[in-house]
Design a protein around this motif. Structure first.
Motif: not given
Ligand SMILES: Cc1cc2nc3c(=O)[nH]c(=O)nc-3n(C[C@H](O)[C@H](O)[C@H](O)COP(=O)(O)OP(=O)(O)OC[C@H]3O[C@@H](n4cnc5c(N)ncnc54)[C@H](O)[C@@H]3O)c2cc1C
Length: 495
Positions: A34-36, A57-59, A203-206, A70-72, A234-239, A362-364
């Motif tokens: 539950a990230g972006l 897995g966390r929140h 709080d539900t890790p896969v 938050g820069t888009v 899950g980004n790098i935490h997928l595991g 860095r551009q998520g």
């Molecule tokens: C300081 C900083 C500044 C940034 N500024 C910008 C910006 O201005 N503009 C921009 O475009 N981008 C920015 N970024 C980059 C952007 O934040 C990331 O690219 C984006 O948040 C990635 O999202 P995600 O959902 O892939 O990953 P994550 O945010 O890592 O979310 C993944 C989620 O998956 C969960 N997960 C993983 N494995 C499991 C599992 N097995 N079971 C259950 N849950 C699991 C994790 O707990 C986590 O919550 C910035 C990043 C940082 C660190």
């Protein structure tokens, strides 16, 4: 337990109880993370009518998504010229358009009505550390004419009028790029996804998945889920669910700080209201809460407490805007981004019903939104545009060796960017001195009666020759070393 959305600020304040998956469930789509990325997919799929369960897995926003600026912007972490070189002009154009659609998805969601206090404002400025006017003009032409992206070139004077520092030269202003409160956005997205009908379990890790059948099985410590599609976000935490996938990402921790209030003088020194980022990806900042500075700079390839980097952020601010003095950092935050070897996100179907959305680097903001749209629309409408990402395969990121190499490359990149900046500034100073010397010489000639008036027409007064690179080098090297040391010291803090 209530899952009803009241307001984002209440969620942020922690008033909403977390729901853990404690019973077996069936859904059309199971999103892991539950990230972006995960939440954008959940929102789009739920809006299109699918039943969606998000397992976190966390929140919500635990990692990078809840700790970012938050820069888009349009585009990807991979520079546009490299993208064209890799896949050709036409496909690069289509991917670029998708990246803009991603940004528009964020804009449409991030209204004050949907997300109170999200504070969307327009306009982002990208500044150059070196004097590279020519390169800038060709880039502007390409963006405006070939990629239908509004971009305005700013001359050095205009950049320095807006940002009182000699560190930056030309700039590209993107009037349609924007910024929101990055740390609020992910919670707003979760709220919208819930409203659209998605169920989010925290709080539900896969712990494992079985993706072989038509109905896929997903195992968590307390319950099982069956779904037609699994999206790995899950980004790098997928595991454990697919470790090989996590290994295609180089983890890069990024950190940012917010200063204590700096008063009116901040606006005299930084007149630009939106986000500023340098073209080497070293600094990224903007004014927040009236008179504080939010500044992102250091990065590492290992995890550390963000607080450790307060000194590094402080020094970066002082080196760019010395007039601000020794600012106080009142808050630090950070998270880990997943970087791919080729610099493009991983978006697509790995095998039937098994999808991946990660590697946003860095551009998520815009790219995870685009992943959400593409994957949801492919599952529900058969839209096949995600295949444009196929040339960017899953490439192993090199494990521990890759991390060490990544850190070295990052340090080298910063040091060489600092060195190039020093050299550019030195050349600029040399040009100014040259002009002053010429003026003094002309004045002296005039006073001695040998000035231009007394010379045959067409003969120019002799002036000192322009500074030759050989003459520049010894001094520039010193400056380079100093700056490189400064950069090393900052990295040292990071260790
Ligand atoms: C300081 C900083 C500044 C940034 N500024 C910008 C910006 O201005 N503009 C921009 O475009 N981008 C920015 N970024 C980059 C952007 O934040 C990331 O690219 C984006 O948040 C990635 O999202 P995600 O959902 O892939 O990953 P994550 O945010 O890592 O979310 C993944 C989620 O998956 C969960 N997960 C993983 N494995 C499991 C599992 N097995 N079971 C259950 N849950 C699991 C994790 O707990 C986590 O919550 C910035 C990043 C940082 C660190």
């Amino acid at each position: 337990m209530s899952e009803t959305f009241t307001s984002v600020s209440q969620e942020e304040a922690g008033f909403r109880e977390r729901t853990r998956l404690s019973f077996d469930l069936d859904a059309d789509i199971c999103v892991i993370g539950a990230g972006l990325a995960g939440l954008s997919i959940a929102l789009e799929a739920a809006r299109l009518g699918a039943s969606v369960a998000v397992l976190e897995g966390r929140h919500v926003g635990w990692n990078a998504s809840g700790n970012q600026l938050g820069t888009v912007m349009p585009g990807f972490a991979l520079p546009l010229t490299d993208l064209i070189e890799r896949i050709g002009f036409e496909d690069a154009g289509e991917l670029w358009s998708l990246s803009k659609e991603g940004a528009e998805f964020v804009r449409a969601n991030a209204t004050e009505e949907n997300m109170p206090g999200i504070g969307l404002t327009d306009g982002v400025l990208e500044v150059s550390n070196v004097d590279a006017g020519d390169r800038l003009i060709s880039r502007l032409q390409m963006l405006n004419e070939d990629f239908d992206t509004e971009a305005e070139g700013w001359q050095v004077d205009r950049v320095r009028e807006a940002l009182k520092t000699d560190r930056y030269f030309h700039g590209v202003y993107y009037p349609k790029a924007f910024q929101v409160d990055g740390r609020k956005y992910v919670h707003g997205l979760a709220a919208l996804a819930r409203r659209a009908g998605a169920r989010i379990f925290e709080d539900t890790p896969v712990v494992s998945i079985d993706h072989s059948g038509i109905r896929k099985r997903i195992v968590t410590p307390s319950a099982r889920l069956r779904a037609g599609h699994i999206v790995l976000a899950g980004n790098i935490h997928l595991g454990a669910p697919l470790r090989r996938l996590s290994e295609t990402l180089l983890p890069v921790w990024r950190y940012a700080g917010i200063t204590a209030p700096l008063g009116e003088r901040l606006h005299e020194i930084i007149g630009f209201k939106g986000s500023v980022m340098d073209s080497d990806g070293v600094d990224h900042f903007r004014i927040v809460e009236g008179d504080r500075l939010m500044w992102e700079s250091p990065e590492t390839t290992w995890a550390a407490r963000p607080q450790r980097f307060a000194g590094g952020v402080k020094r970066r601010i002082r080196s760019i805007f010395p007039q601000l003095g020794n600012v106080e950092i009142s808050e630090m935050f950070g998270g880990v981004t997943g970087q791919t070897v080729h610099g493009m996100p991983q978006i697509g179907q790995l095998r039937k019903g098994l999808w991946v959305a990660s590697g946003f680097g860095r551009q998520g903001m815009n790219t995870s939104a685009l992943a959400g749209q593409l994957i949801a629309r492919s599952i529900l409408w058969g839209d096949e545009r995600w295949k444009l990402f196929s040339p960017f395969e899953l490439v192993w990121a090199g494990g521990l060796t890759g991390r060490v190499a990544g850190q070295l490359v990052g340090m080298w990149g910063r040091a060489s960017s600092a060195a190039a900046g020093s050299l550019a500034r030195y050349r600029e100073r040399a040009r100014v001195k040259d002009r002053e010397r010429e003026a003094r010489l002309a004045e002296a000639n005039r006073a001695a009666g040998t000035g231009p008036r007394h010379q045959p027409s067409g003969v120019r007064p002799r002036t000192a020759p322009p500074a030759a690179p050989e003459a520049v080098e010894p001094v520039a090297q010193e400056t380079i070393q100093e700056t490189a040391q400064e950069t090393d010291q900052e990295q040292g803090v990071a260790q």
